[in-house]
Write a protein that holds these residues in place. Sequence first.
Motif, PDB file in Angstrom:
ATOM      1  N   LYS B  19       0.829  -1.219   0.000  1.00  0.00           N
ATOM      2  CA  LYS B  19       0.000   0.000   0.000  1.00  0.00           C
ATOM      3  C   LYS B  19       0.854   1.256   0.000  1.00  0.00           C
ATOM      4  O   LYS B  19       0.637   2.169  -0.788  1.00  0.00           O
ATOM      5  CB  LYS B  19      -0.910   0.030   1.244  1.00  0.00           C
ATOM      6  N   SER B  20       1.824   1.291   0.907  1.00  0.00           N
ATOM      7  CA  SER B  20       2.643   2.505   0.988  1.00  0.00           C
ATOM      8  C   SER B  20       3.442   2.692  -0.288  1.00  0.00           C
ATOM      9  O   SER B  20       3.651   3.817  -0.738  1.00  0.00           O
ATOM     10  CB  SER B  20       3.576   2.430   2.196  1.00  0.00           C
ATOM     11  N   THR B  21       3.862   1.590  -0.900  1.00  0.00           N
ATOM     12  CA  THR B  21       4.587   1.700  -2.165  1.00  0.00           C
ATOM     13  C   THR B  21       3.700   2.329  -3.230  1.00  0.00           C
ATOM     14  O   THR B  21       4.122   3.238  -3.948  1.00  0.00           O
ATOM     15  CB  THR B  21       5.058   0.304  -2.626  1.00  0.00           C
ATOM     16  N   GLN B  31       6.349   7.852   1.992  1.00  0.00           N
ATOM     17  CA  GLN B  31       5.967   7.024   3.126  1.00  0.00           C
ATOM     18  C   GLN B  31       6.991   5.920   3.307  1.00  0.00           C
ATOM     19  O   GLN B  31       7.569   5.428   2.346  1.00  0.00           O
ATOM     20  CB  GLN B  31       4.620   6.372   2.830  1.00  0.00           C
ATOM     21  N   HIS B  32       7.182   5.525   4.555  1.00  0.00           N
ATOM     22  CA  HIS B  32       8.137   4.459   4.818  1.00  0.00           C
ATOM     23  C   HIS B  32       7.618   3.138   4.264  1.00  0.00           C
ATOM     24  O   HIS B  32       6.497   2.734   4.521  1.00  0.00           O
ATOM     25  CB  HIS B  32       8.363   4.337   6.315  1.00  0.00           C
ATOM     26  N   VAL B  33       8.480   2.491   3.516  1.00  0.00           N
ATOM     27  CA  VAL B  33       8.159   1.201   2.915  1.00  0.00           C
ATOM     28  C   VAL B  33       9.152   0.204   3.477  1.00  0.00           C
ATOM     29  O   VAL B  33      10.336   0.479   3.549  1.00  0.00           O
ATOM     30  CB  VAL B  33       8.321   1.295   1.387  1.00  0.00           C
ATOM     31  N   VAL B  39       4.120  -1.963   9.040  1.00  0.00           N
ATOM     32  CA  VAL B  39       5.010  -0.804   9.092  1.00  0.00           C
ATOM     33  C   VAL B  39       4.217   0.489   9.277  1.00  0.00           C
ATOM     34  O   VAL B  39       4.526   1.314  10.120  1.00  0.00           O
ATOM     35  CB  VAL B  39       5.855  -0.724   7.814  1.00  0.00           C
ATOM     36  N   THR B  40       3.170   0.640   8.461  1.00  0.00           N
ATOM     37  CA  THR B  40       2.356   1.849   8.594  1.00  0.00           C
ATOM     38  C   THR B  40       1.371   1.647   9.733  1.00  0.00           C
ATOM     39  O   THR B  40       0.629   0.669   9.746  1.00  0.00           O
ATOM     40  CB  THR B  40       1.587   2.107   7.290  1.00  0.00           C
ATOM     41  N   VAL B  41       1.393   2.561  10.690  1.00  0.00           N
ATOM     42  CA  VAL B  41       0.515   2.399  11.833  1.00  0.00           C
ATOM     43  C   VAL B  41      -0.562   3.482  11.863  1.00  0.00           C
ATOM     44  O   VAL B  41      -1.686   3.241  12.260  1.00  0.00           O
ATOM     45  CB  VAL B  41       1.321   2.391  13.144  1.00  0.00           C
ATOM     46  N   VAL B  58      -5.122   8.671   0.853  1.00  0.00           N
ATOM     47  CA  VAL B  58      -4.795   8.298   2.225  1.00  0.00           C
ATOM     48  C   VAL B  58      -4.211   6.898   2.258  1.00  0.00           C
ATOM     49  O   VAL B  58      -4.793   5.961   1.713  1.00  0.00           O
ATOM     50  CB  VAL B  58      -6.055   8.309   3.122  1.00  0.00           C
ATOM     51  N   ASP B  59      -3.049   6.768   2.897  1.00  0.00           N
ATOM     52  CA  ASP B  59      -2.432   5.456   3.086  1.00  0.00           C
ATOM     53  C   ASP B  59      -2.886   4.937   4.440  1.00  0.00           C
ATOM     54  O   ASP B  59      -2.595   5.534   5.468  1.00  0.00           O
ATOM     55  CB  ASP B  59      -0.902   5.631   3.066  1.00  0.00           C
ATOM     56  N   LEU B  60      -3.617   3.836   4.427  1.00  0.00           N
ATOM     57  CA  LEU B  60      -4.112   3.295   5.694  1.00  0.00           C
ATOM     58  C   LEU B  60      -3.175   2.204   6.202  1.00  0.00           C
ATOM     59  O   LEU B  60      -2.446   1.592   5.427  1.00  0.00           O
ATOM     60  CB  LEU B  60      -5.514   2.720   5.499  1.00  0.00           C
TER      61      LEU B  60
END
Lengths: 84, 845
Positions: B19-21, B31-33, B39-41, B58-60
């Motif tokens: 997702k973040s990618t 965003q950190h990948v 990883v994404t909190v 929005v990155d969930l």
Amino acid sequence: MPKSPERPALTLNDIRPGRRARIRRHLARGAVRQRLMDLGLMPNVEVILVRSAPLGDPIELKLEATSLTLRRREASTIEIFDDE
Amino acid sequence: MNERNDLLVALAGQQNAGKSTLFNMLTGARQHVANYPGVTVDKKYGQYSDTEGVVRTVDLPGTYSLTSFSLEERVARDFLIQERPDVTINVVDGSNLHRSLHLTLQILEMELPVVLALNMMDVAEGRGLAIDQAALSTRLGLPVVRTVGRKGEGRAPLRTAIRALAAADKPQTTKFPVTYGPLEPDLVALTQAIQTTPELTGMPARWLALKLLECDAQAATWVRERLEPAQAEPLLEQAAALSATFERNNGLDVSDHLVSCRERAVSNLLDGVTTDPESGRPTLTDRIDRVLLNRLAAPAFLVLTVFLIYQIAIVWGYELTNYTWPILAKTRELIAGVLPEAGFLVDPYTRSMGLWLVDSANTLLNYVPIFLILFALIAMLEDSGYMARIAFILDKVLHRFGLHGQSTLPLILGGVFAGGCAVPGVMATKGIPDNRARMATILTVPFMNCLAKVPLYTLLLGIFFVEDKSLMMFYISTMTIIFALLVSKLLTKTVLRGEETSPFVMELPTYHLPTVSGVLRRAFERTWIYIKKVGTIVVAVAVVVFTLLQFPGVPEERMAEFEHRGEAAVVAFERAMAGNAYQRLATAEHIGPLVNYYNDYKRAKLNASGAEGSRAVNARFEQRNPEYYPLVSRPKGDKDARKANRYLRKLSSERKSIRREMKEERITNSLLGMIGRSMEPVTQFAGFDWKINVALLSSFAARESSVATLGVLFQQDEDQNASLEERMGAETMAGGATALLGTAIILFFALYPPCLATTVMVKVQTGSYKWMIFSIVFPTLLGLGVASAVYSIGLATGTSGIAMMSWTYFSALALLLILGFLGGRSGRNLRSTSVDSTETGEVRA
Ligand SMILES: Nc1nc2c(ncn2[C@@H]2O[C@H](COP(=O)(O)OP(=O)(O)OP(=O)(O)O)[C@@H](O)[C@H]2O)c(=O)[nH]1
Ligand SMILES: [Mg+2]
């Protein structure tokens, strides 16, 4: 939860690396149960116990395309069928 | 929707699906990948523009399903339900479609317009897995887009699909509702009840009904918030009754039933859509793991990894600083040149403060190359998938002491053996799902060997342990993890007892080759956090410490005395120069600049490398002031110049010793000195005098300040070649200090509270000032207690410093082993006890 009558049922904690097992039911409840199911550990699913960590705990399971790791403590709450 | 046609788009999917990618690919954000689940909190916003308007994206956080059990699931679910994004991109791992679709079905139940992004298709295809996208799309009734996030493939089609879906006039209804067999009548009844309640119209009725039947706590709260109790309670009671009846009649939990119905639905859905000829064949990841996770080889690979990190980042990184340090030194010289010139006895404040700031910042900036390499290597571990394996290998040990397999990354960043920084370490605790272990990790990461502790250790070893240097270094670098584990155990058994825990159930991701851009980006980001710390907190505290050291200053009558001595020295110089060919330079207007010129020249010569550099320095100074030049260069045959040089040296050294005495007097009288002295009654048991207290106080700002402050406290003449080690050694030894004091300081420093920047991060991560204060007070008391005990016992028994260190080390190690062993025994007993999710896991043997 009905107690199993005679000897305690086999769990994922009782098999050796390399063995296959079919999941019967979960003893855990709530969040843990949900997480295990979400990761694909559903009743009747077949898993392989791939290995345990060098210190014996946690263990690695393989089901279809995924590798999962969980501690023995949780593994002992997953009952398996005694087919073999 | 307004005429510019702006959209709100959410990215939802299971953990590690990419997702973040994809978020980064769509929005250009950073965003950190990482190849690590969870990883994404928090949710992260970004946006991009297309021809029709702005698309807010929005990155969930990744979720395996959408219950309300875990924080990530609540964050993701609340967003989807409350914000109702125009389009939801459901990112699924194409190589693990079966499991991923469970979540897809749940999102569809929320009646949201969905685009399915089939990500990781390179992995899937590499494995020979074929997916009939058209069939999948028709069966689900959703647009399906193939993406490979890592290579940036699929951006345009994804954007087009988003627009197309948003433009469709009739709301998308899935052609694929899951039917829930025997639960269906209850579900329909409850759905109708919800639909006929006007206050609940915004909610997807069938979805809410399902959640109520599952007895989802949060769903019940929503209902209670929206309805009057008179309306809410009957509805909730109806749901509870239906659910209880179902469970009684079917001998099955509602949630379990839902999962198995979805499972059946997914199997039907995928039947004929995917073909997997190589199913069951070992994948590349399996083959790599067979080696890397081999029971015997795994520890060896782990040690090798840690060693490589140490060797590359710390050892070679330090060598790199040989090239970067001159740049920093040159910057200092440049700034020194811009600042007002030094006075004969008293420098202008702007000068001394300016140089103080530059020096404080430089000590820290010197580590930048090391951090860049260190963080790049760690990013490679994260992105390859090996970090998750490290968690797998170490979980048992860490868990026994109250930590968690996933504490590994924070501990490594904090600098387990190799040296690191606690700030990114504490930040990285975010992903640890077990709250108690997370708290324990936050509170123990600061005990790691942060790079900034190293200079003080080096200094103390150089003074007190010249012969046992390597043994002490071994103790110091392995002691930290022993202490950290013990402290974690202690905290877990006491203050953290009541915190929530959760089990270690994690997916081991497939290995990926780390991407260059991802690794570099991560390394720069984390280093930037560190530089920001230097730029803000450290500089701010340096100002405070400087001020506390300057005021109230040297008492007036002493000042008059110093001035008198200064004048006498000048007069002596003038007298000596009488009749000298350079007498014209021995006048009031020249003497000050001449002495500064002389000192600058000597320092420049000292720093110049080789004959070449030395010649360049000569040329520069000749150009700077041809008139003064002969006095420093002493040309052959110019007797007067040689003589004048000698007098100049005498004048300069007299000036220096006056300045040194003044500084010492100033510090002794300073506010910080007073604070340090007022602490002596307590710290005397650890052997700390006020100077050491002052140094330790100032190191709270940033660890590296301790050495800088000691440097000031044990003043040196600018051209005196004695190193700080020698000066401090000479002074403290003269005061009766022994290696025992060295041991006490080292132990205190190892347990010392985190620096200011870290405590700020502790506040951010724990969300409470209580824990922030705890993270300062507890280590202070612990450190002081241990240092006092060691010092007092050593003093009473006449044991040497190194022996006391060995005793402390092996006692701690023994305690660790005993606790580890006992923990193991009670761990085995646990197996036979009943298990439920709320149990805290502490059953006594
Ligand atoms: N081979 C391959 N790797 C990918 C692809 N997309 C992402 N990755 C990698 O997969 C890993 C996970 O990516 P993330 O974007 O962090 O995943 P996420 O869904 O945000 O994960 P969480 O935030 O933990 O839920 C990273 O190592 C990515 O580089 C892809 O299409 N192919
Ligand atoms: Mg993510």
